[in-house]
Scaffold this motif. Structure first.
Motif, PDB file in Angstrom:
ATOM      1  N   ASP A 286      27.526  25.767  20.072  1.00 12.82           N
ATOM      2  CA  ASP A 286      26.152  25.761  20.707  1.00 12.82           C
ATOM      3  C   ASP A 286      25.763  26.982  21.488  1.00 12.82           C
ATOM      4  O   ASP A 286      26.144  27.084  22.617  1.00 12.82           O
ATOM      5  N   ARG A 287      25.683  28.201  20.858  1.00 14.18           N
ATOM      6  CA  ARG A 287      25.649  29.405  21.496  1.00 14.18           C
ATOM      7  C   ARG A 287      24.580  29.625  22.370  1.00 14.18           C
ATOM      8  O   ARG A 287      24.398  30.235  23.177  1.00 14.18           O
ATOM      9  N   ALA A 288      23.416  28.727  22.040  1.00 14.96           N
ATOM     10  CA  ALA A 288      22.129  28.937  22.833  1.00 14.96           C
ATOM     11  C   ALA A 288      22.491  28.219  24.033  1.00 14.96           C
ATOM     12  O   ALA A 288      21.871  28.694  25.127  1.00 14.96           O
ATOM     13  N   TYR A 289      23.026  27.354  24.011  1.00 13.90           N
ATOM     14  CA  TYR A 289      23.379  26.423  25.367  1.00 13.90           C
ATOM     15  C   TYR A 289      24.233  27.067  26.108  1.00 13.90           C
ATOM     16  O   TYR A 289      24.315  27.254  27.245  1.00 13.90           O
ATOM     17  N   GLY A 290      25.357  28.002  25.567  1.00 14.11           N
ATOM     18  CA  GLY A 290      25.983  28.763  26.121  1.00 14.11           C
ATOM     19  C   GLY A 290      25.527  29.871  27.011  1.00 14.11           C
ATOM     20  O   GLY A 290      25.841  30.261  28.294  1.00 14.11           O
ATOM     21  N   SER A 291      24.440  30.635  26.191  1.00 11.48           N
ATOM     22  CA  SER A 291      23.602  31.516  27.030  1.00 11.48           C
ATOM     23  C   SER A 291      22.815  30.809  28.145  1.00 11.48           C
ATOM     24  O   SER A 291      22.833  31.595  29.142  1.00 11.48           O
ATOM     25  N   TYR A 292      22.456  29.544  28.107  1.00 17.82           N
ATOM     26  CA  TYR A 292      21.851  28.903  29.276  1.00 17.82           C
ATOM     27  C   TYR A 292      22.977  28.861  30.341  1.00 17.82           C
ATOM     28  O   TYR A 292      22.413  28.914  31.717  1.00 17.82           O
ATOM     29  N   VAL A 293      24.086  28.526  30.037  1.00 18.82           N
ATOM     30  CA  VAL A 293      25.088  28.229  31.136  1.00 18.82           C
ATOM     31  C   VAL A 293      25.195  29.642  31.742  1.00 18.82           C
ATOM     32  O   VAL A 293      25.275  29.692  33.154  1.00 18.82           O
ATOM     33  N   LEU A 294      25.460  30.699  31.114  1.00 18.21           N
ATOM     34  CA  LEU A 294      25.563  31.897  31.710  1.00 18.21           C
ATOM     35  C   LEU A 294      24.298  32.209  32.646  1.00 18.21           C
ATOM     36  O   LEU A 294      24.559  33.189  33.522  1.00 18.21           O
ATOM     37  N   VAL A 295      23.093  32.032  32.080  1.00 20.93           N
ATOM     38  CA  VAL A 295      21.919  32.138  32.949  1.00 20.93           C
ATOM     39  C   VAL A 295      22.153  31.627  34.186  1.00 20.93           C
ATOM     40  O   VAL A 295      21.825  31.998  35.331  1.00 20.93           O
ATOM     41  N   THR A 296      22.387  30.193  34.364  1.00 20.05           N
ATOM     42  CA  THR A 296      22.833  29.514  35.464  1.00 20.05           C
ATOM     43  C   THR A 296      23.795  30.119  36.213  1.00 20.05           C
ATOM     44  O   THR A 296      23.734  30.098  37.693  1.00 20.05           O
ATOM     45  N   MET A 297      24.724  30.494  35.958  1.00 21.10           N
ATOM     46  CA  MET A 297      25.764  31.195  36.567  1.00 21.10           C
ATOM     47  C   MET A 297      24.948  32.580  37.167  1.00 21.10           C
ATOM     48  O   MET A 297      25.411  33.058  38.398  1.00 21.10           O
ATOM     49  N   SER A 298      24.253  33.170  36.530  1.00 24.55           N
ATOM     50  CA  SER A 298      23.682  34.591  36.838  1.00 24.55           C
ATOM     51  C   SER A 298      22.749  34.153  38.292  1.00 24.55           C
ATOM     52  O   SER A 298      22.460  34.804  39.209  1.00 24.55           O
ATOM     53  N   ARG A 299      22.004  32.902  38.014  1.00 25.51           N
ATOM     54  CA  ARG A 299      21.220  32.479  39.128  1.00 25.51           C
ATOM     55  C   ARG A 299      22.058  32.197  40.392  1.00 25.51           C
ATOM     56  O   ARG A 299      21.217  32.660  41.486  1.00 25.51           O
ATOM     57  N   GLN A 300      23.174  31.725  40.261  1.00 26.66           N
ATOM     58  CA  GLN A 300      23.830  31.651  41.347  1.00 26.66           C
ATOM     59  C   GLN A 300      24.301  32.982  41.994  1.00 26.66           C
ATOM     60  O   GLN A 300      24.476  32.881  43.251  1.00 26.66           O
ATOM     61  N   ALA A 301      24.837  33.833  41.108  1.00 26.00           N
ATOM     62  CA  ALA A 301      25.339  35.075  41.477  1.00 26.00           C
ATOM     63  C   ALA A 301      24.099  35.725  42.442  1.00 26.00           C
ATOM     64  O   ALA A 301      24.365  36.412  43.385  1.00 26.00           O
ATOM     65  N   VAL A 302      22.878  35.611  41.712  1.00 24.58           N
ATOM     66  CA  VAL A 302      21.658  36.156  42.422  1.00 24.58           C
ATOM     67  C   VAL A 302      21.448  35.720  43.870  1.00 24.58           C
ATOM     68  O   VAL A 302      21.224  36.168  44.723  1.00 24.58           O
ATOM     69  N   TYR A 303      21.536  34.475  43.849  1.00 26.88           N
ATOM     70  CA  TYR A 303      21.437  33.642  45.436  1.00 26.88           C
ATOM     71  C   TYR A 303      22.579  34.120  46.359  1.00 26.88           C
ATOM     72  O   TYR A 303      22.225  34.121  47.415  1.00 26.88           O
TER      73      TYR A 303
END
Length: 488
Positions: A286-303
């Motif tokens: 599921d590449r789309a869900y993988g991209s969502y996980v990366l977005v989640t990781m990005s949000r933590q990095a932003v925070y």
């Protein structure tokens, strides 16, 4: 007479591997230190340390696992601490590895679940490490899809010389036969559609609790569910199609465990859950869900203030999913990139990403096949993202407009998101010089934060209070402090 210390045995296994890898003692020590830095550890090994290991001294803590990983990277095969003649340990850094196979991914993530559900408080104190984002995101982007995830019952053991199959061991008559509880799954039990539906329902339940009350309320219950229910499913029997769906559910629940850990400020643990969710998503195909996980990781990095890393994660996510994802997913990806640009003050890049996000959402249609995990991203969520971006860029009038719109559209069940947006609006009002309104909104948010078990919610309020410091003697600020003091 003074007793002499025990004689150490030279470590011939380690010596042989050093020779095979072509390392000098200093080179091995340097690589172990560098790997420790990737995992947020400050190590100070040198060539003398390696000499001691070769003479039989056992390194302590996480070092054996780190040394094994250094050799694994160099030699291209999996090695354990025991393979190096070193004592095994339970490394606190474990979980940042991007597993080579689905089976290895199950071993790594189930180890995290078990440690987290127990009394391993140190696991929740591990530091977040920006360097630990690089390898997993790269491996997800360029890694080959898993050819097979199906899991079958292990064959009956056959003696080496072709004798008769060895039957399962049966307890002696009258002996203490152990019966497996009805609900337990053994290696031979097959996963059903009902099991997969149950996993989906559990995810929705825990997501709802997290949205309303914060990650601290049911995080531990979720982790125990993963350990006691999901791990046996992953080790049971399933075919290829069911296996892909099972790994997809595991990715979703593991990401949620990371999200709730992030919400209580267990940032290193959350990072590890996100990495493992990314690997499980790859096993699911599921590449789309993988991209969502990366977005989640990005949000933590932003925070946490790591904007550069956050931008890179969103770009990897976009590259990995391409243009095949539904418009709502594209919106989510571009909005996350905008947030990352905003936190480091890149106005033009942020604006461009927001324009792409708005256009993608405009392209969405009611009949689109949107993944269940992306359905939250609607007009209210995009307005929330815009409000945050304009706040970070100190464009307070636009920030107030979008935050107000998000609060108008956002359903009450998203209580924590509404709290964040209310603080953004309070900050924007403060930036516009509207002190009375800012303090009123801030006090409302503080009241909501008290009802939640969310470190992020409390931190949003504290950030607003820091912004109030220049006005600390003004009457509205004194009133705000009195109201908040009464809440606590």
């Amino acid at each position: 007479m003074t007793e002499r210390p025990a004689q150490r045995t030279p470590n011939r296994q380690l010596a042989a591997l050093i020779a095979e890898a072509g390392f000098s003692n200093a080179g091995l020590a340097r690589r172990v230190d560098q790997l420790g830095t990737e995992h947020g550890l400050d190590l100070r090994y040198d060539k003398t340390s390696v000499t001691r290991w070769l003479r039989g001294q056992q390194p302590r803590g996480t070092a054996p696992a780190l040394i094994a990983e250094v050799f694994a990277r160099r030699l291209g095969r999996r090695l354990t601490a025991q393979d190096l003649g070193l004592d095994a340990c339970a490394p606190v850094y474990a979980g940042l590895e991007f597993a080579a196979t689905p089976a290895e991914a199950v071993d790594i993530v189930s180890g995290l679940w078990r440690k987290d559900s127990g009394s391993h408080a140190e696991l929740r104190k591990i530091a977040f490490t920006p360097a630990g984002l690089v390898v997993p995101s790269r491996d997800w982007l360029i890694g080959r899809p898993d050819d097979r995830v199906a899991h079958t019952e292990k064959p009956v053991r056959v003696p080496a010389q072709g004798g008769r199959p060895v039957p399962p061991r049966v307890p002696a008559p009258g002996g203490p036969a152990r019966r497996r509880p009805v609900g337990d799954r053994g290696p031979g039990q097959r996963i059903s559609g009902g099991d997969l539906a149950a996993l989906r329902s559990v995810g929705e339940l825990f997501r709802s609790i997290d949205d309303r009350y914060g990650g601290g309320h049911a995080r531990q219950a979720l982790v125990r569910y993963l350990e006691h229910e999901l791990e046996p499913m992953l080790r049971a029997t399933y075919g290829e199609q069911t296996g892909r769906r099972l790994f997809g559910a595991a990715a979703d629940l593991t990401r949620l465990a990371g999200w709730t850990s992030y919400d209580i400020a267990a940032h290193g643990l959350a990072q590890r859950y996100f990495v493992q969710a990314l690997r499980l998503a790859q096993a699911a195909g599921d590449r789309a869900y993988g991209s969502y996980v990366l977005v989640t990781m990005s949000r933590q990095a932003v925070y946490l203030g790591h904007g550069r890393e956050a931008v890179q994660l969103t770009r990897v996510a976009q590259q990995g999913v391409g243009t095949s994802a539904p418009p709502v997913v594209q919106t989510l990806l571009h909005a996350a990139e905008a947030r990352a640009h905003a936190v480091i003050g890149e106005v033009r890049a942020c604006t461009a990403a927001l324009v792409r996000a708005e256009r993608a959402l405009e392209a969405a249609r009611p009949g689109d096949d949107v993944p269940h995990w992306a359905r939250f991203f609607d007009e209210a969520q995009l307005a929330d993202e815009l409000g945050h971006c304009h706040r970070d860029l100190q464009q307070f009038r636009a920030s107030a407009q979008y935050a107000e719109r998000s609060l108008l559209l956002r359903a009450p069940v998203f209580a924590r998101s509404r709290l964040f947006c209310r603080v953004v609006l309070a900050t924007a009002r403060l930036g516009l010089g509207e002190l009375d309104q800012a303090c009123q909104l801030g006090a409302e948010a503080a009241g909501q934060a008290v009802e939640m078990r969310s470190v992020r919610a409390a931190e949003y309020v504290r950030d607003f209070e820091r912004r109030l410091e220049p006005y600390r003697d003004a009457a509205p600020v004194r009133g705000y402090r009195d109201r908040v003091a009464a809440l606590r």
